[in-house]
Design a protein around this motif. Structure first.
Motif, PDB file in Angstrom:
ATOM      1  N   HIS A 140       0.846  -1.197   0.000  1.00  0.00           N
ATOM      2  CA  HIS A 140       0.000   0.000   0.000  1.00  0.00           C
ATOM      3  C   HIS A 140       0.879   1.243   0.000  1.00  0.00           C
ATOM      4  N   VAL A 141       0.562   2.185  -0.876  1.00  0.00           N
ATOM      5  CA  VAL A 141       1.252   3.477  -0.888  1.00  0.00           C
ATOM      6  C   VAL A 141       0.195   4.573  -0.814  1.00  0.00           C
ATOM      7  N   ASP A 228      -5.504  -7.125  -9.319  1.00  0.00           N
ATOM      8  CA  ASP A 228      -4.054  -7.064  -9.108  1.00  0.00           C
ATOM      9  C   ASP A 228      -3.612  -5.708  -8.576  1.00  0.00           C
ATOM     10  N   VAL A 229      -4.384  -4.684  -8.846  1.00  0.00           N
ATOM     11  CA  VAL A 229      -4.153  -3.360  -8.264  1.00  0.00           C
ATOM     12  C   VAL A 229      -5.520  -2.722  -8.064  1.00  0.00           C
ATOM     13  N   ARG A 230      -5.630  -1.931  -7.009  1.00  0.00           N
ATOM     14  CA  ARG A 230      -6.898  -1.246  -6.776  1.00  0.00           C
ATOM     15  C   ARG A 230      -6.648   0.018  -5.958  1.00  0.00           C
ATOM     16  N   VAL A 238      -3.014   3.347  -3.009  1.00  0.00           N
ATOM     17  CA  VAL A 238      -2.984   2.440  -4.151  1.00  0.00           C
ATOM     18  C   VAL A 238      -2.393   1.140  -3.630  1.00  0.00           C
ATOM     19  N   GLU A 239      -3.128   0.053  -3.821  1.00  0.00           N
ATOM     20  CA  GLU A 239      -2.696  -1.248  -3.315  1.00  0.00           C
ATOM     21  C   GLU A 239      -2.320  -2.148  -4.479  1.00  0.00           C
ATOM     22  N   VAL A 263       4.484   4.594  -7.735  1.00  0.00           N
ATOM     23  CA  VAL A 263       3.353   5.433  -7.330  1.00  0.00           C
ATOM     24  C   VAL A 263       3.782   6.897  -7.253  1.00  0.00           C
ATOM     25  N   GLU A 264       4.962   7.143  -6.716  1.00  0.00           N
ATOM     26  CA  GLU A 264       5.441   8.522  -6.628  1.00  0.00           C
ATOM     27  C   GLU A 264       5.691   9.107  -8.018  1.00  0.00           C
ATOM     28  N   ASP A 265       6.302   8.323  -8.900  1.00  0.00           N
ATOM     29  CA  ASP A 265       6.579   8.790 -10.262  1.00  0.00           C
ATOM     30  C   ASP A 265       5.289   9.052 -11.027  1.00  0.00           C
ATOM     31  N   LEU A 266       4.363   8.115 -10.956  1.00  0.00           N
ATOM     32  CA  LEU A 266       3.106   8.278 -11.679  1.00  0.00           C
ATOM     33  C   LEU A 266       2.271   9.409 -11.089  1.00  0.00           C
ATOM     34  N   GLY A 267       2.319   9.569  -9.773  1.00  0.00           N
ATOM     35  CA  GLY A 267       1.595  10.676  -9.156  1.00  0.00           C
ATOM     36  C   GLY A 267       2.090  12.019  -9.653  1.00  0.00           C
TER      37      GLY A 267
END
Length: 361
Positions: A140-141, A228-230, A238-239, A263-267
């Protein structure tokens, strides 16, 4: 668990949480019923209080790290939880093992949990859930905006087969070699609401889907969307739910590091106004198939889905692009599936069971 979450829960960026599913094993390393005693029949160590739960089978137990704040040491948090779990289990005559599927687990011989939630799932889903002896790693992030979380979950899908191929650690199921690197991924896909999700336009679209699934009786609560992701609408994260279970904590940390960096890059790219991808879900599914079939030997469709690239080259690119090292270390080592097959071939199933056991550091 609340039936539904809320966009109001997406408030913080950069927090990390790691959930791991493990097998409770007996003195011979075979999966055995132990969660009644470990979860309900005894007081767990303080670090596990409120962070220990059973799964569908009484031989599968889940432990969660506390929320890891930016700047805190995630590996130390993971090790503390693992060591506490091993000590808790040993105090009650059990061991703890980790893999995507335990090679000695035969689902017809194992007990299901009695929790009403799982009994309802068994009644509704039947055979696919009855055989679901899987164990995985969930990362989880935290994300501070619900629409951003949905966009990130959409865009991270291409990276999930990379993580699955690296983590593949379940070649054996129900006592035989499946020929797959991650049989867990394929067994788990037998359940409804699993696998690679379709993209959602925004949080409202995801929330509408979640509500519709509950109101139509398709699921009992949001936790039964097992993709697989949600976007986790209860925790505001984001899990990523892709990796196989791992005995080696450094492998778990590599996947956590990769997930957090993605997650940080995509955010940041979302905030810069980047347009999302618009590829068919089946193309992502093809990459997932290649990953679960071949593991470290996979070649995956590239981000344009027009050519293929070997996993090793992808790993080098991703490690350099994101400034991380863990996934390269995992790729350079023997894969979990390769290791399991080698140990079983050279030393037998008893040695294989020993090799999956968690050890205190």
């Amino acid at each position: 668990m609340d039936e539904r979450g809320s966009r109001e829960n997406f408030t913080r960026t950069g927090t990390l949480g790691i959930e791991e599913e493990y097998f409770v094993v007996d003195a011979q390393g075979r999966p055995t019923s132990g969660t009644d005693e470990l979860v309900y029949g005894s007081e767990p160590p303080e670090v596990l209080a409120g962070r220990l739960d059973h799964e569908l089978f009484k031989c599968v137990i889940e432990a969660q790290t506390p929320t890891i704040e930016p700047g805190e040491d995630p590996r130390a948090a993971l090790i503390e939880v693992r060591e506490a779990l091993v000590e808790h289990a040993e105090a009650h005559g059990f061991g703890i093992a980790a893999a995507g599927l335990h090679p000695l687990a035969k689902w017809r011989e194992l007990e299901h949990a009695e929790k009403p939630r799982y009994r309802a799932q068994l009644d509704r889903i039947q055979y696919p859930q009855h055989r679901n002896t899987t164990a995985g790693v969930h990362v989880h992030v935290g994300v501070d905006d619900a629409d951003k979380a949905v966009w990130v979950a959409n865009e991270i899908r291409w990276h999930l087969p990379v993580m699955l191929a690296l983590s593949a650690n379940s070649p054996f199921w129900n006592g035989f070699d499946t020929g797959l690197a991650s049989a867990r991924a394929k067994v788990f896909e037998g359940l409804p609401n699993t696998g690679m999700p379709t993209a959602f336009a925004d949080y409202e679209a995801f929330d509408t889907f979640e509500r519709r699934m509950i109101e139509t009786g398709s699921i009992d609560d949001r936790g039964e969307l097992w993709f697989d992701v949600r976007p986790h609408s209860g925790l505001g994260t984001v899990e990523v739910r892709t990796p196989d279970g791992q005995a080696d904590p450094d492998r778990v940390m590599a996947f956590a590091e990769y997930t957090q960096a993605l997650v940080e890059d995509l955010g940041a790219r979302y905030e810069d106004g980047e347009a999302g991808s618009d590829y068919r879900r089946e193309l992502y599914e093809e990459n997932k198939w290649r990953a679960l079939r071949y593991g470290h030997d996979a070649s995956l469709l590239d981000k344009s889905f027009e050519t293929t690239t070997d996993l090793g080259e992808i790993v080098d690119r991703e490690a350099d692009r994101l400034g991380i090292a863990g996934i390269r270390d995992v790729y350079d080592g023997e894969s979990g599936a390769q290791r399991q097959r080698r140990i079983r071939r050279e030393d037998g199933v008893a040695a294989l069971a020993d090799a999956l056991a968690l050890q205190s550091e």
